[in-house]
Design a protein around this motif. Structure first.
Motif, short mmCIF file in Angstrom:
data_model
loop_
_atom_site.label_atom_id
_atom_site.label_comp_id
_atom_site.label_asym_id
_atom_site.label_seq_id
_atom_site.Cartn_x
_atom_site.Cartn_y
_atom_site.Cartn_z
N ASN A 45 0.88 -1.17 0.19
CA ASN A 45 0.16 -0.10 -0.01
C ASN A 45 0.96 1.22 0.16
OD1 ASN A 45 -1.57 -1.81 2.21
ND2 ASN A 45 -2.88 -1.21 0.52
N GLU A 46 0.39 2.22 -0.63
CA GLU A 46 0.90 3.69 -0.30
C GLU A 46 0.33 4.12 0.98
OE1 GLU A 46 3.10 6.79 -1.77
OE2 GLU A 46 2.04 5.35 -3.21
N ILE A 47 1.27 4.49 1.78
CA ILE A 47 1.11 4.86 3.10
C ILE A 47 1.39 6.29 3.43
CG2 ILE A 47 1.66 4.32 5.57
CD1 ILE A 47 2.22 1.73 4.93
N LEU A 48 0.40 6.98 4.03
CA LEU A 48 0.34 8.53 4.26
C LEU A 48 0.52 8.41 5.83
CD1 LEU A 48 0.38 11.66 3.87
CD2 LEU A 48 -2.07 11.51 3.76
N LEU A 49 1.68 9.13 6.40
CA LEU A 49 1.71 9.28 7.89
C LEU A 49 1.65 10.78 8.15
CD1 LEU A 49 3.01 8.07 10.59
CD2 LEU A 49 5.25 8.67 9.85
N LEU A 50 0.55 11.02 9.00
CA LEU A 50 0.14 12.33 9.43
C LEU A 50 0.36 12.59 11.02
CD1 LEU A 50 -3.32 12.74 7.71
CD2 LEU A 50 -1.20 14.03 7.00
N LYS A 72 10.66 8.67 5.56
CA LYS A 72 11.48 8.40 4.60
C LYS A 72 12.18 7.07 4.48
CE LYS A 72 15.73 10.54 2.25
NZ LYS A 72 16.72 11.52 2.38
N LYS A 73 12.50 6.50 5.84
CA LYS A 73 13.18 5.28 5.53
C LYS A 73 12.01 4.13 4.96
CE LYS A 73 13.23 2.16 9.37
NZ LYS A 73 13.35 1.91 10.78
N ASN A 74 10.61 4.59 5.47
CA ASN A 74 9.63 3.52 5.14
C ASN A 74 9.07 3.77 3.65
OD1 ASN A 74 9.18 1.29 7.25
ND2 ASN A 74 9.59 3.35 8.30
N ASN A 75 9.52 4.83 3.00
CA ASN A 75 8.70 5.41 1.88
C ASN A 75 7.49 5.70 2.03
OD1 ASN A 75 9.19 5.98 -0.96
ND2 ASN A 75 8.58 3.91 -1.58
N PHE A 76 7.08 6.41 3.07
CA PHE A 76 5.82 6.86 3.23
C PHE A 76 5.72 8.35 2.72
CE2 PHE A 76 5.25 4.13 7.34
CZ PHE A 76 5.29 3.02 6.68
#
Length: 105
Positions: A45-50, A72-76
């Motif tokens: 999945n594409e993940i958005l961290l807010l 950045k490390k997790n490509n979020f």
């Protein structure tokens, strides 16, 4: 401790993980949720961290630099927002990559 319905993981095409910037345990739980998401979901999945409550910068327990590095490390995708200050347009713009990735399947 929120209850998440595991059967819904299989059908996810994007994930939004929101944490409270003024509560360090909220941020620390992200890893646990990621394990669940990856364990029960069938696709990447594409993940958005807010980070929420950016308006309460004077109470922040979670530093922006550490959240950015984690994302950045997790490509979020990553952003900090304020529900109080009405970050609706910013959140809407952040959701566009999730929507685009869904429709490009």
């Amino acid at each position: 401790e929120p209850f998440i319905f595991f059967r819904h993981y299989r059908a996810m095409h994007g994930v939004i993980i929101m944490y409270d910037m003024t509560n360090s345990s909220s941020y620390e739980n992200i890893e646990k949720y990621l394990i669940e998401i990856r364990m029960y979901n069938e696709v990447e999945n594409e993940i958005l961290l807010l980070g929420n409550k950016s308006d309460l910068f004077y109470k922040c327990k979670v530093m922006t630099k550490s959240s950015q590095a984690f994302a950045k490390k997790n490509n979020f995708l990553f952003s900090e927002v304020s529900a109080l200050k009405g970050s609706f347009e910013e959140i809407q713009n952040l959701l566009l990559p999730l929507i685009k990735s869904y429709y490009s399947l």
